[in-house]
Design an enzyme around this catalytic site. Sequence first.
Site, PDB file in Angstrom:
ATOM      1  N   CYS A  55      -0.811   7.705 -10.702  1.00  0.00           N
ATOM      2  CA  CYS A  55      -1.069   6.558  -9.826  1.00  0.00           C
ATOM      3  C   CYS A  55      -2.552   6.205  -9.855  1.00  0.00           C
ATOM      4  O   CYS A  55      -3.411   7.082  -9.742  1.00  0.00           O
ATOM      5  CB  CYS A  55      -0.630   6.892  -8.395  1.00  0.00           C
ATOM      6  SG  CYS A  55      -0.696   5.475  -7.290  1.00  0.00           S
TER       7      CYS A  55
ATOM      8  N   TYR B  43       0.847  -1.200   0.000  1.00  0.00           N
ATOM      9  CA  TYR B  43       0.000   0.000   0.000  1.00  0.00           C
ATOM     10  C   TYR B  43       0.880   1.247   0.000  1.00  0.00           C
ATOM     11  O   TYR B  43       1.849   1.330   0.757  1.00  0.00           O
ATOM     12  CB  TYR B  43      -0.907   0.029   1.240  1.00  0.00           C
ATOM     13  CG  TYR B  43      -1.903  -1.110   1.243  1.00  0.00           C
ATOM     14  CD1 TYR B  43      -3.107  -1.005   0.559  1.00  0.00           C
ATOM     15  CD2 TYR B  43      -1.610  -2.303   1.886  1.00  0.00           C
ATOM     16  CE1 TYR B  43      -4.009  -2.063   0.530  1.00  0.00           C
ATOM     17  CE2 TYR B  43      -2.505  -3.368   1.867  1.00  0.00           C
ATOM     18  CZ  TYR B  43      -3.700  -3.244   1.186  1.00  0.00           C
ATOM     19  OH  TYR B  43      -4.590  -4.293   1.148  1.00  0.00           O
ATOM     20  N   SER B  44       0.501   2.217  -0.830  1.00  0.00           N
ATOM     21  CA  SER B  44       1.238   3.493  -0.866  1.00  0.00           C
ATOM     22  C   SER B  44       0.907   4.316   0.360  1.00  0.00           C
ATOM     23  O   SER B  44      -0.231   4.296   0.843  1.00  0.00           O
ATOM     24  CB  SER B  44       0.812   4.316  -2.083  1.00  0.00           C
ATOM     25  OG  SER B  44       1.347   3.765  -3.231  1.00  0.00           O
TER      26      SER B  44
ATOM     27  N   TYR C 267      -2.134  -0.203 -11.202  1.00  0.00           N
ATOM     28  CA  TYR C 267      -2.456  -1.576 -10.799  1.00  0.00           C
ATOM     29  C   TYR C 267      -3.776  -2.020 -11.392  1.00  0.00           C
ATOM     30  O   TYR C 267      -4.537  -1.201 -11.872  1.00  0.00           O
ATOM     31  CB  TYR C 267      -2.507  -1.670  -9.269  1.00  0.00           C
ATOM     32  CG  TYR C 267      -3.098  -0.449  -8.591  1.00  0.00           C
ATOM     33  CD1 TYR C 267      -4.469  -0.279  -8.483  1.00  0.00           C
ATOM     34  CD2 TYR C 267      -2.258   0.576  -8.106  1.00  0.00           C
ATOM     35  CE1 TYR C 267      -4.994   0.844  -7.883  1.00  0.00           C
ATOM     36  CE2 TYR C 267      -2.781   1.696  -7.502  1.00  0.00           C
ATOM     37  CZ  TYR C 267      -4.145   1.840  -7.379  1.00  0.00           C
ATOM     38  OH  TYR C 267      -4.669   2.966  -6.802  1.00  0.00           O
TER      39      TYR C 267
ATOM     40  N   GLU D  47       2.647   4.525 -11.230  1.00  0.00           N
ATOM     41  CA  GLU D  47       2.394   3.405 -10.330  1.00  0.00           C
ATOM     42  C   GLU D  47       0.928   3.025 -10.550  1.00  0.00           C
ATOM     43  O   GLU D  47       0.020   3.694 -10.048  1.00  0.00           O
ATOM     44  CB  GLU D  47       2.630   3.830  -8.889  1.00  0.00           C
ATOM     45  CG  GLU D  47       2.854   2.662  -7.973  1.00  0.00           C
ATOM     46  CD  GLU D  47       3.617   3.070  -6.728  1.00  0.00           C
ATOM     47  OE1 GLU D  47       4.853   3.208  -6.833  1.00  0.00           O
ATOM     48  OE2 GLU D  47       2.969   3.306  -5.711  1.00  0.00           O
TER      49      GLU D  47
END
Length: 416
Positions: A374, A206-207, A416, A414
């Site tokens: 992101c 987790y960021s 996902y 980044e």
Amino acid sequence: MNAPLPVDVLRQHLIDPEICIRCNTCEETCPVDAITHDSNNYVVDPDICNGCMACVPPCPTGSIDNWRLMVRSEAYSVQEQLGWEELPKEKSLPTPAVESDVLAPAADAALPASAPGVAATFTPAGASVPPWSAAHPYVNLYTHKTPMTANVVGNYRVTGADTESDIHHIVLDFGELPFPVLEGQSIGILPPGLDAQGRPHHARQYSLASPRDGERAGYNNLSLTVKRVTEDHGGAAAHGVCSNYLCDLAKNDTVQVIGPFGHTFLMPNHPRANLIMICTGTGSAPMRAMTERYRRRIDTGENGKLMLFFGARTERELPYFGPLMKLPRDFIDINLALSREAGQPKRYVQDLIRDRAEQVCALLADRNTCIYVCGLKGMEVGVLDALRDVTMQSGQDWSILHDVLRREGRLHFETY
Ligand code: A2P
């Protein structure tokens, strides 16, 4: 007479299962599809890997950067690697090995290797180096073998209670133990319990949503932005092991943490650096961290410009909507792209980048500007296309600028 037989030697690329946080970055990055995974491990197929090194810089943990000199016929197979809990010890090679097939050492291994039909170069969309002025990041201080225990000091929902998007802001405190972090880094959470194979769950990444000096300035704590996963990417019902665990935590619960991770998605540290931040949903976490870093030094006169493009379905599903909208307009230029707001046209972040072409181009023309993207994987292409279109319209050559941004560590993804 009695001359040693030539031995075909391979410099085998391996992933350390004890450090890997199964974030899938390597598999997504590999240009020849040499990386695969099961529920236990991420592994490299020795018959496909060409040692191009494309996967090495993006790996947030460094677990990808393991190499063994092996007799080729004895190389570890994909099946063997999938069963590992740790890397095997180095084996000694029969001597002398014939060096003709030994790949170059790590620093040189970006040279095209022997695999047939493989493109000689691979250019990722984003930079594999941090901005020149980024502060020094610490990584892997706490590992699967030596996790640290954090205390939950807050867990709040940050999206409308009546919406499908159940996104939580979770605050973890480390007490007396050191956990130095930078904005843009991430941590791993080890959910309790066992997976379907009876093994401990692997870590989920987790960021950070808080800046380096803590969720609360001066405290040894940090925050995460976690979306409760109730369905998979295809929309089928699915129970996210770690996201549900985190979203259900109560104050004073404890959590096993590893990390920190990440050494490239970092913010510039020099005065008057500008940030263009582009995110969707929980991809807002690093943007919140960076914005908060700027907000805390608003009176120093050191800040550059902040421009934010933030995508969500509706205002009520946009995490941190309330606090975000309270930020002064001359501090941050906020552009909200809402895709399912009743009575409004569907908007994505890339549409707004085009709408604000002039301001985006002005920032891009400044070498003090860094761009961070992101969130959903799908927006990567859309954002790149939008950046290309706006720069081309302004008479610049995107391919040259894109190259400069990557080389100078000024464009980071980044997704996902
Ligand atoms: P959409 O309404 O089309 O799903 P989520 O809530 O699923 O995390 O998504 C956050 C936001 O990102 C939503 O507004 C979603 O729109 C949007 N989105 C989905 N796909 C893309 C894409 N390819 N590029 C940009 N934004 C996207």
